[in-house]
Design a protein around this motif. Structure first.
Motif, PDB file in Angstrom:
ATOM      1  N   PHE A 229      36.969  36.843  47.457  1.00 55.82           N
ATOM      2  CA  PHE A 229      37.523  35.553  47.000  1.00 55.82           C
ATOM      3  C   PHE A 229      36.819  35.170  45.698  1.00 55.82           C
ATOM      4  O   PHE A 229      35.625  35.460  45.509  1.00 55.82           O
ATOM      5  N   ALA A 230      37.576  34.529  44.806  1.00 56.94           N
ATOM      6  CA  ALA A 230      37.022  34.127  43.508  1.00 56.94           C
ATOM      7  C   ALA A 230      37.643  32.816  43.063  1.00 56.94           C
ATOM      8  O   ALA A 230      38.739  32.441  43.503  1.00 56.94           O
ATOM      9  N   SER A 231      36.946  32.110  42.185  1.00 58.79           N
ATOM     10  CA  SER A 231      37.450  30.841  41.637  1.00 58.79           C
ATOM     11  C   SER A 231      36.928  30.664  40.221  1.00 58.79           C
ATOM     12  O   SER A 231      35.874  31.202  39.864  1.00 58.79           O
ATOM     13  N   MET A 232      37.682  29.918  39.420  1.00 66.72           N
ATOM     14  CA  MET A 232      37.259  29.617  38.046  1.00 66.72           C
ATOM     15  C   MET A 232      37.638  28.188  37.709  1.00 66.72           C
ATOM     16  O   MET A 232      38.779  27.779  37.894  1.00 66.72           O
ATOM     17  N   THR A 233      36.675  27.418  37.208  1.00 65.92           N
ATOM     18  CA  THR A 233      36.904  26.050  36.742  1.00 65.92           C
ATOM     19  C   THR A 233      36.458  25.983  35.288  1.00 65.92           C
ATOM     20  O   THR A 233      35.295  26.268  34.980  1.00 65.92           O
ATOM     21  N   THR A 234      37.382  25.609  34.388  1.00 67.72           N
ATOM     22  CA  THR A 234      37.054  25.588  32.962  1.00 67.72           C
ATOM     23  C   THR A 234      36.543  24.215  32.541  1.00 67.72           C
ATOM     24  O   THR A 234      36.970  23.190  33.068  1.00 67.72           O
ATOM     25  N   ALA A 235      35.631  24.193  31.576  1.00 65.06           N
ATOM     26  CA  ALA A 235      35.104  22.935  31.040  1.00 65.06           C
ATOM     27  C   ALA A 235      36.135  22.245  30.170  1.00 65.06           C
ATOM     28  O   ALA A 235      36.178  21.023  30.074  1.00 65.06           O
ATOM     29  N   LYS A 236      36.997  23.025  29.508  1.00 62.84           N
ATOM     30  CA  LYS A 236      38.099  22.503  28.709  1.00 62.84           C
ATOM     31  C   LYS A 236      39.398  23.022  29.292  1.00 62.84           C
ATOM     32  O   LYS A 236      39.425  23.593  30.387  1.00 62.84           O
ATOM     33  N   VAL A 238      41.242  25.504  28.400  1.00 58.62           N
ATOM     34  CA  VAL A 238      41.103  26.944  28.570  1.00 58.62           C
ATOM     35  C   VAL A 238      39.638  27.295  28.410  1.00 58.62           C
ATOM     36  O   VAL A 238      38.863  26.551  27.803  1.00 58.62           O
ATOM     37  N   GLY A 239      39.242  28.423  28.966  1.00 62.43           N
ATOM     38  CA  GLY A 239      37.824  28.758  28.941  1.00 62.43           C
ATOM     39  C   GLY A 239      37.563  30.196  28.561  1.00 62.43           C
ATOM     40  O   GLY A 239      38.480  30.981  28.300  1.00 62.43           O
ATOM     41  N   GLY A 240      36.282  30.557  28.569  1.00 63.51           N
ATOM     42  CA  GLY A 240      35.862  31.894  28.187  1.00 63.51           C
ATOM     43  C   GLY A 240      35.377  32.734  29.342  1.00 63.51           C
ATOM     44  O   GLY A 240      35.024  33.893  29.154  1.00 63.51           O
ATOM     45  N   ASP A 241      35.339  32.158  30.559  1.00 64.26           N
ATOM     46  CA  ASP A 241      34.967  32.944  31.739  1.00 64.26           C
ATOM     47  C   ASP A 241      36.177  33.720  32.249  1.00 64.26           C
ATOM     48  O   ASP A 241      37.320  33.338  32.011  1.00 64.26           O
ATOM     49  N   PHE A 242      35.907  34.781  32.975  1.00 62.28           N
ATOM     50  CA  PHE A 242      36.984  35.413  33.740  1.00 62.28           C
ATOM     51  C   PHE A 242      36.386  36.277  34.843  1.00 62.28           C
ATOM     52  O   PHE A 242      35.221  36.672  34.796  1.00 62.28           O
ATOM     53  N   ALA A 258      32.655  37.875  33.847  1.00 59.98           N
ATOM     54  CA  ALA A 258      32.143  37.817  32.468  1.00 59.98           C
ATOM     55  C   ALA A 258      32.176  36.389  31.954  1.00 59.98           C
ATOM     56  O   ALA A 258      32.915  35.536  32.446  1.00 59.98           O
ATOM     57  N   ASP A 259      31.385  36.161  30.926  1.00 62.31           N
ATOM     58  CA  ASP A 259      31.278  34.841  30.291  1.00 62.31           C
ATOM     59  C   ASP A 259      31.212  35.053  28.784  1.00 62.31           C
ATOM     60  O   ASP A 259      30.263  35.626  28.261  1.00 62.31           O
ATOM     61  N   VAL A 260      32.252  34.581  28.093  1.00 54.93           N
ATOM     62  CA  VAL A 260      32.325  34.725  26.635  1.00 54.93           C
ATOM     63  C   VAL A 260      31.597  33.557  25.973  1.00 54.93           C
ATOM     64  O   VAL A 260      31.634  32.426  26.466  1.00 54.93           O
ATOM     65  N   SER A 261      30.972  33.821  24.842  1.00 53.80           N
ATOM     66  CA  SER A 261      30.274  32.765  24.104  1.00 53.80           C
ATOM     67  C   SER A 261      31.268  31.712  23.629  1.00 53.80           C
ATOM     68  O   SER A 261      32.391  32.020  23.247  1.00 53.80           O
ATOM     69  N   GLY A 262      30.828  30.470  23.631  1.00 53.80           N
ATOM     70  CA  GLY A 262      31.685  29.386  23.174  1.00 53.80           C
ATOM     71  C   GLY A 262      32.608  28.878  24.267  1.00 53.80           C
ATOM     72  O   GLY A 262      32.542  29.308  25.431  1.00 53.80           O
ATOM     73  N   LYS A 263      33.483  27.953  23.878  1.00 52.15           N
ATOM     74  CA  LYS A 263      34.421  27.347  24.821  1.00 52.15           C
ATOM     75  C   LYS A 263      35.767  27.184  24.140  1.00 52.15           C
ATOM     76  O   LYS A 263      35.909  27.377  22.944  1.00 52.15           O
ATOM     77  N   GLY A 264      36.754  26.781  24.908  1.00 55.80           N
ATOM     78  CA  GLY A 264      38.052  26.443  24.351  1.00 55.80           C
ATOM     79  C   GLY A 264      38.873  27.660  23.957  1.00 55.80           C
ATOM     80  O   GLY A 264      38.693  28.770  24.464  1.00 55.80           O
ATOM     81  N   VAL A 265      39.787  27.442  23.006  1.00 52.42           N
ATOM     82  CA  VAL A 265      40.767  28.463  22.631  1.00 52.42           C
ATOM     83  C   VAL A 265      40.128  29.736  22.080  1.00 52.42           C
ATOM     84  O   VAL A 265      40.506  30.839  22.484  1.00 52.42           O
ATOM     85  N   PRO A 266      39.153  29.665  21.126  1.00 48.98           N
ATOM     86  CA  PRO A 266      38.558  30.920  20.623  1.00 48.98           C
ATOM     87  C   PRO A 266      37.956  31.763  21.737  1.00 48.98           C
ATOM     88  O   PRO A 266      38.138  32.987  21.764  1.00 48.98           O
TER      89      PRO A 266
END
Length: 441
Positions: A229-236, A238-242, A258-266
């Protein structure tokens, strides 16, 4: 605001003019009138230039149209009681306009307005089909100018009153307020429409992002011994986690977080690139270290924005229950034997992805037995903070993991999320929060 102040002092001036007892007040009213009128017309000209989007240097434009004329008018008005250059007050208390008022200040006022009106006429005639938004502004400006001239003509030729500017200043104040309010309201409405369009696009992007994540319900029907089981909650939006999990072949299953640097669309865009690359390379080889070596090298080749991602990958052999895994700068995962406690697996395998193209990652193994549980997460969990800027931290995470009686499944992650939310209550989300739990039965 300046025209409202102007008309207020003009109203006072209208009643004190001709009264010798209010000579000082007459001077003050005349000064305020002249300075406010200069500020009003110069700001209106700047406003028009901005609306017509003419290419001028903002600093030079302010100095030319606003600062210099205003300072000059202020100095002339403040010194006029002694110099009498702009106006004077006679013994009866009446204002007498001098040459500088009639042949300098008044012409400057009208030149400012004429400049905006000429721009409006130009846009109405030359760009009526090309730049509709500017033409609408120009038409309203011309309507405002015509109304002001009509009021002035009505005052002069109907009331036979051209000795004071009370009606003119009031009409200017009302006209300026109405005009700028209308224009800014129109701008606000268009801005809201653009914002609504962006919000709609972001919501669509969020739906696409969530749709790109694997379905956790009945994830591996062919492998009933696995509970994932997995879950993802974004700070904005869209997010950079997956997170990702998928079958490579009949006996190997890949798990990624994984966790990408930064937040939002980029971050979301870079996340999709990283996710796609990892999945593509995992379908071609079973070595987690080689997968990350290849992905890291490709990400480094074209990374102008210098973004990076921390990631963890594990490939489980369902026959031997051995999981080969590689960590690219990601948080240490938590592992618990059937009757044991959760502990961090401190295996440092390499730096983050897209950092250095020469990085060579290493591989480790985790031997699963029936009842064992593996918990994966991003730093949005341990770095969540409360109102006192205290971090949730690894110790609190371990305590919570070991306090939950039933390991694995949706309820397991839900209890952790509730504990983090209770801890960070009253603060905005600091980062995306992604979790995955794997139990082998």
């Amino acid at each position: 605001m300046t025209t409202i102040v102007l008309s207020t002092f003009e109203w006072i001036w209208h009643y004190v003019d001709g009264n010798a007892n209010f000579r000082v007040l007459s001077y003050i009213c005349a000064d305020v009138y002249s300075v406010c009128l200069m500020i009003a017309v110069s700001m209106f000209t700047l406003f028009s230039l901005e609306r017509f989007e003419l290419n001028f240097n903002p600093k030079k434009l302010n100095a030319l149209f606003l600062v210099t004329p205003t300072i000059l008018t202020l100095l002339l008005c403040l010194t006029t009681p002694w110099t009498g250059l702009v106006y004077s007050v006679d013994e009866g208390g009446s204002i007498q306009y001098k040459e500088l008022f009639d042949f300098f200040l008044v012409p400057v006022y009208f030149l400012y307005m004429l400049f905006s009106i000429l721009l409006a006429i130009y846009y109405v005639i030359m760009h009526r089909k090309k730049k509709k938004e500017k033409v609408v502004y120009a038409r309203n400006l011309l309507i405002f100018a015509v109304l002001t001239v009509c009021v002035q003509a009505f005052q002069t030729y109907i009331f036979r009153n051209d000795g004071n500017y009370l009606i003119t200043s009031l009409s200017w104040a009302i006209g300026f307020v109405f005009f700028t309010t209308y224009v800014n309201t129109d701008r606000f409405v268009k801005s809201r429409e653009r914002i609504a369009a962006v919000e709609s696009d972001l919501q669509l992007a969020a739906n696409i992002q969530l749709g790109a994540l694997p379905t956790v319900v009945h994830a591996f029907s062919k492998h009933p011994e696995l509970d994932v089981f997995a879950s993802m909650t974004t700070a904005k939006e869209v997010g950079g986690d997956f997170y990702d999990f998928f079958e490579i072949d009949g006996t190997h299953i890949c798990f990624v977080i994984a966790d990408v640097s930064g937040k939002g669309v980029p971050a979301a865009l870079f996340m999709m690139v990283v996710k796609t690359m990892i999945r593509d390379h995992a379908s071609m080889k079973l070595s987690t270290a080689e997968i990350f070596n290849d992905v890291n090298r490709l990400l480094c080749e074209n990374n102008a924005e210098e973004m990076f991602a921390t990631a963890w990958i594990g490939i489980l052999d369902t026959k031997t229950k051995i999981m080969k895994c590689t960590n690219a700068g990601h948080n240490a995962v938590c592992f618990a034997k059937k009757d044991g406690k959760f502990e961090f697996l401190r295996q440092r395998h390499g730096v983050f992805l897209a950092g250095f193209d020469t990085t060579q990652y290493k591989e480790a193994e985790i031997q699963f037995e029936s009842g064992d549980c593996l918990f994966l997460y991003t730093d949005g969990l341990t770095e969540a903070h409360n109102a006192s800027a205290e971090l949730y931290g690894e110790k609190r995470l371990l305590d919570k993991l070991n306090a939950i009686e039933t390991r694995g499944g949706e309820s397991f992650l839900k209890q952790i999320a509730e504990d983090v939310n209770a801890f960070a209550k009253g603060t905005d989300p600091f980062d995306d929060l992604t979790m995955m739990v794997i139990r082998v039965d």
